[in-house]
Design an enzyme around this catalytic site. Structure first.
Site, short mmCIF file in Angstrom:
data_model
loop_
_atom_site.label_atom_id
_atom_site.label_comp_id
_atom_site.label_asym_id
_atom_site.label_seq_id
_atom_site.Cartn_x
_atom_site.Cartn_y
_atom_site.Cartn_z
N ASP A 166 0.83 -1.21 0.00
CA ASP A 166 0.00 0.00 0.00
C ASP A 166 0.87 1.26 0.00
OD1 ASP A 166 -2.68 1.26 0.24
OD2 ASP A 166 -1.87 1.96 2.15
N LYS B 2 1.15 4.26 -2.94
CA LYS B 2 1.07 5.69 -2.64
C LYS B 2 2.31 6.42 -3.15
CE LYS B 2 -1.77 5.00 1.49
NZ LYS B 2 -1.77 5.00 2.97
#
Length: 269
Positions: free
Chosen positions: A235, A239
């Site tokens: 994750d 980003k």
């Protein structure tokens, strides 16, 4: 009053919160001269949508019932006969979304809101952008696809918004865009990009068992739908790639160096 028709993809934790927010903020939106007209809501298999997208909408009672059904883990079939909407499955879902986009894109407009956690939405997102519709993303995966697909998705920046993909409620994307538009250089970006890992580490420091902390974090909605995305560092990598591409870096996900907290294999074991 300006009316914005929208279709929501994804009815997990994020999607349900958005629906509840829309319903609870009707008076605020009215004061701002805006009404969000929800035409349809989908989960991973099914789309519930009005038949006449030009004038009809899912009423607030139906929207809240959709949230209640999905929060219990039930399928949309449990809503059969509840409201005045049609049920679409499989390829019918894409066809209904594209038909709505073709009808509304160049007239009333349409916002396709992706609150799913799927990479499978990319194709339909790119198609609706071609039809002059707007795309709003909480889902990071379309923005971290291959460069060719990413370029197509963001080819009309005025029609694509993805503020919540990085920094949650903080205006990270907007701030970076303003700096870029001003001509000021951005030399580096430093930050803690995983609130989930921050929470997990803080709880473990207090002596709580790792497995229990992860369960609580998921129940509270802190994690991705698959917590392994957080715990492996994937994750954070997504980003980082979103920010890097915004700054003009022509790279893909495999160019991001990950120092994994835990590997997928260890989490599977």
């Amino acid at each position: 009053m300006k009316t914005i028709p929208l279709i929501l993809l994804g009815c997990g934790g994020v999607g349900r919160q958005l629906i509840q927010h829309i319903v609870s903020c009707r008076s605020l939106h009215a004061d701002q001269g805006v009404r969000l007209r929800v035409l349809g809501v989908s989960d991973s298999k099914t789309l519930l949508a009005v038949s006449n997208v030009s004038t009809a909408e899912l009423d607030d009672g139906s929207l809240l019932e959709i949230c209640r059904v999905k929060s219990r883990g039930s399928s949309f079939t449990a809503l059969a006969g509840f409201g005045e909407f049609q049920v679409f499955t499989d390829l019918e879902v894409i066809r209904k979304v594209l038909d709505s986009a073709m009808l509304l894109g160049r007239s009333a407009g349409l916002a396709l809101v992706d609150c799913s956690a799927s990479s499978d939405t990319l194709k339909v997102l790119n198609q609706v952008v071609d039809l002059d519709c707007c795309v709003v993303l909480a889902n990071k995966k379309p923005l971290t696809a291959a460069l060719e697909d990413y370029d197509k998705l963001v080819s009309n920046p005025r029609c694509v918004r993805y503020e919540s993909t990085v920094g949650a409620g903080l205006p990270v994307i907007a701030s970076l865009n303003r700096i870029i538009s001003s001509g000021d250089p951005i030399n580096n970006v430093v930050g803690s990009l995983s609130g989930t890992l921050g929470y997990v580490m803080s709880e473990i420091e207090e002596g709580k068992p790792f497995s229990e902390v992860v369960k609580v974090a998921k129940a509270l909605g802190y994690t991705e739908p698959d917590p392994r995305d957080d715990l492996s560092g994937m994750d954070v990598a997504r980003k980082g790639l979103i920010v890097a591409r915004l700054l003009g870096w022509r790279i893909n996900l495999d160019n991001i160096k990950e120092n994994m907290f835990l590997t997928y294999k260890s989490l599977a074991d």
